[in-house]
Motif scaffolding. Structure first.
Motif, mmCIF file in Angstrom:
data_model
loop_
_atom_site.group_PDB
_atom_site.id
_atom_site.type_symbol
_atom_site.label_atom_id
_atom_site.label_comp_id
_atom_site.label_asym_id
_atom_site.label_seq_id
_atom_site.Cartn_x
_atom_site.Cartn_y
_atom_site.Cartn_z
ATOM 1 N N ARG A 59 -5.040 23.616 22.666
ATOM 2 C CA ARG A 59 -4.817 22.527 23.626
ATOM 3 C C ARG A 59 -5.900 22.517 24.680
ATOM 4 O O ARG A 59 -6.590 23.524 24.900
ATOM 5 C CB ARG A 59 -3.461 22.685 24.332
ATOM 6 C CG ARG A 59 -2.245 22.642 23.463
ATOM 7 C CD ARG A 59 -1.002 22.887 24.299
ATOM 8 N NE ARG A 59 -0.626 21.741 25.124
ATOM 9 C CZ ARG A 59 0.179 21.810 26.169
ATOM 10 N NH1 ARG A 59 0.663 22.989 26.565
ATOM 11 N NH2 ARG A 59 0.493 20.729 26.856
ATOM 12 N N ASP B 219 -3.982 20.880 30.140
ATOM 13 C CA ASP B 219 -2.584 20.687 29.733
ATOM 14 C C ASP B 219 -1.781 21.975 29.884
ATOM 15 O O ASP B 219 -0.632 21.950 30.344
ATOM 16 C CB ASP B 219 -2.525 20.202 28.283
ATOM 17 C CG ASP B 219 -3.102 18.810 28.108
ATOM 18 O OD1 ASP B 219 -3.057 18.028 29.078
ATOM 19 O OD2 ASP B 219 -3.612 18.503 27.014
ATOM 20 N N TRP B 220 -2.387 23.103 29.501
ATOM 21 C CA TRP B 220 -1.714 24.386 29.687
ATOM 22 C C TRP B 220 -1.444 24.638 31.173
ATOM 23 O O TRP B 220 -0.340 25.036 31.558
ATOM 24 C CB TRP B 220 -2.568 25.530 29.142
ATOM 25 C CG TRP B 220 -2.616 25.688 27.651
ATOM 26 C CD1 TRP B 220 -3.728 25.679 26.856
ATOM 27 C CD2 TRP B 220 -1.507 25.941 26.768
ATOM 28 N NE1 TRP B 220 -3.391 25.891 25.545
ATOM 29 C CE2 TRP B 220 -2.028 26.059 25.455
ATOM 30 C CE3 TRP B 220 -0.133 26.072 26.952
ATOM 31 C CZ2 TRP B 220 -1.229 26.301 24.346
ATOM 32 C CZ3 TRP B 220 0.676 26.313 25.838
ATOM 33 C CH2 TRP B 220 0.126 26.426 24.560
ATOM 34 N N THR C 66 -1.177 22.562 33.559
ATOM 35 C CA THR C 66 -0.145 21.643 34.050
ATOM 36 C C THR C 66 1.238 22.205 33.750
ATOM 37 O O THR C 66 2.124 22.222 34.612
ATOM 38 C CB THR C 66 -0.306 20.259 33.410
ATOM 39 O OG1 THR C 66 -1.580 19.719 33.754
ATOM 40 C CG2 THR C 66 0.787 19.308 33.895
ATOM 41 N N ASP C 67 1.430 22.677 32.524
ATOM 42 C CA ASP C 67 2.727 23.247 32.132
ATOM 43 C C ASP C 67 3.064 24.493 32.952
ATOM 44 O O ASP C 67 4.220 24.722 33.318
ATOM 45 C CB ASP C 67 2.710 23.613 30.641
ATOM 46 C CG ASP C 67 2.698 22.388 29.738
ATOM 47 O OD1 ASP C 67 2.875 21.265 30.262
ATOM 48 O OD2 ASP C 67 2.511 22.554 28.521
ATOM 49 N N HIS D 189 1.691 32.850 29.657
ATOM 50 C CA HIS D 189 2.639 31.735 29.583
ATOM 51 C C HIS D 189 3.140 31.557 28.154
ATOM 52 O O HIS D 189 4.352 31.387 27.926
ATOM 53 C CB HIS D 189 1.962 30.463 30.086
ATOM 54 C CG HIS D 189 2.742 29.205 29.863
ATOM 55 N ND1 HIS D 189 3.849 28.876 30.612
ATOM 56 C CD2 HIS D 189 2.570 28.192 28.966
ATOM 57 C CE1 HIS D 189 4.325 27.710 30.211
ATOM 58 N NE2 HIS D 189 3.573 27.284 29.219
ATOM 59 N N LYS E 83 7.086 32.128 26.990
ATOM 60 C CA LYS E 83 7.840 30.976 26.480
ATOM 61 C C LYS E 83 7.988 31.002 24.955
ATOM 62 O O LYS E 83 8.579 30.076 24.381
ATOM 63 C CB LYS E 83 7.148 29.671 26.897
ATOM 64 C CG LYS E 83 7.019 29.482 28.406
ATOM 65 C CD LYS E 83 8.370 29.337 29.067
ATOM 66 C CE LYS E 83 8.209 29.074 30.566
ATOM 67 N NZ LYS E 83 9.512 28.951 31.246
#
Length: 424
Positions: A212, A216-217, A219-220, A304, A308
């Motif tokens: 990715r 984007d990472w 942001t998460d 992360h 997750k």
């Protein structure tokens, strides 16, 4: 666009017609606050006049979130080029329909017993509040040492660079490896020019990692929601941005790889003596520090993903593909065939028109989320005003919304007090 007649008094005056000032105008109009916006040149002119031809965003289009004007094009995960950015901004300017005075310099903002007095090229007026949205990027900064270089060498600031073809034949020295310097060095390199790059302490970041875009990472993970109020974050307001690019769909910028391909790298520029430029022997440290940040960001993403239990490609650690054999501390530009020097040395703010005591000892506005210590005076559009995205399309709307809400509260509280003062 623009009002024909300047009023003698406004509830709010906005100084600056870039994305921050126009975002403020959007929310002021929405709140029914009479106001005017002054722009020294033209709306969003920096995007039009101070970007090179191949310029593109370094953050995905989906982070373009100006108020009520999110990116709605066909490529949300892509990176708009200069013409697309201008179209996006032009549409925003039209949509806001701000009471905008372009080519109108504000010469003085000062406090009075009842509010503020603003002197502009269009006239003088009073107001109850002021939003300063002129950012930190007012004037090109070039070190005085540039004056010592020979006159036969063309010198340009990056704001004036357009493309390789516009430069005289010969090698090019780019001074500064922040976002602009690194991207322009790549632009020249891809055009086949011999490039010499003077590095600085700018960090770097991967474009894509583990399947990715890194943005984007992050942001998460919530990195873009961290505020300057968090422990240790205050210093971020002066940090240099990470270098990477959105060009050709996006990729890393690896200065070590450029060196393998023939680009010459140097440590920090410190002086010039005629055609001879002098550098600190800190190239290796600059490269190592940039890679440390690169790997650190990726490690944050690894953590992360593990926490997750996300299914993603395996992790990796960047290993240097090139090391400097020695540190070059001086270079004769004539002997090296260098005919152009591009100064990627950034900008300086212009707060000279502000006659209100809102600054700290370094000349930086003292504020919290855009609210200064002087009631009725606000700042917008600064990097890390509140979060990472404050100076960008990502979060300027949130900041403007907050500032205008605070401004409305200020006006509602100030009005009764003013009436009592007048009556007394």
């Amino acid at each position: 666009m623009g009002t024909a007649i300047l009023a003698k008094h406004y509830s709010a005056v906005v100084v600056g017609g870039g994305q921050a000032g126009l975002s403020a105008s959007h929310y002021l109009t929405k709140a029914g606050i009479d106001h005017v916006v002054f722009e020294k040149r033209t709306a969003a002119h920096k995007w039009r006049e101070q970007r090179w031809d191949s310029f593109c965003l370094v953050t995905p289009n989906n982070q373009c979130l100006l108020p009520d004007h999110p990116y709605d094009g066909p490529d949300p995960n892509g990176f708009m080029r200069k013409d697309e950015i201008l179209a996006y901004l032009n549409h925003f300017v039209e949509k806001v329909g701000a009471p905008l005075f372009e080519n109108t310099e504000v010469r003085l903002v000062e406090q009075t017993s009842t509010g503020f007095r603003v002197e502009s090229a269009a006239g003088t007026m009073t107001c109850d509040s002021v939003i300063l949205a002129t950012s930190l990027y007012a004037d090109r900064f070039v070190p005085r040492a540039a004056e010592r270089l020979p006159r036969d060498i063309l010198q340009l600031h990056t704001a004036d660079y357009r493309n390789s073809e516009s430069l005289p034949d010969g090698a090019v020295m780019v001074v500064g490896s922040g976002q602009s310097g690194a991207q322009i060095a790549e632009d020249l390199h891809l055009a086949g020019r011999k490039v010499h790059l003077v590095t600085g302490n700018a960090p770097r970041c991967a474009r894509f990692y583990r399947g990715r875009d890194v943005v984007d990472w992050l942001t998460d993970i919530g990195q873009y929601d961290i505020t300057i109020d968090h422990d240790g974050m205050t210093k971020k307001k002066h940090d240099t941005n990470h270098y990477l690019t959105g060009r050709d769909g996006g990729r890393d910028i690896d200065l070590r790889k450029f060196a393998l391909e023939g680009m010459q790298l140097y440590g920090r520029f410190i002086a010039a003596d005629g055609p001879v430029m002098h550098f600190k022997p800190n190239l290796k440290r600059h490269l190592d520090d940039a890679d440390r940040v690169y790997n650190g960001i990726n490690a944050l993403i690894d953590k992360h993903i593990a926490e997750k239990s996300i299914d993603a490609p395996p992790p990796s650690v960047y290993a240097p593909v090139w090391e400097p054999a020695e540190e070059t501390t001086e270079l004769d530009l004539h002997a090296a065939g260098i005919t152009n020097v591009l100064w990627a040395t950034g900008f300086t703010p212009d707060w000279g028109y502000v006659g209100v005591p809102i600054f700290d000892g370094t000349g930086y506005p003292m504020q919290r989320r855009g609210v200064t210590q002087v009631p009725g005076v606000y700042v917008l559009g600064l990097p890390w005003l509140w979060t990472w995205g404050s100076g960008r399309f990502l979060s300027v709307a949130k900041d403007a919304d907050y500032v205008v809400s605070h401004l409305c509260d200020h006006l509602s509280q100030a009005a009764p007090a003013l009436k009592r003062a007048i009556a007394g």
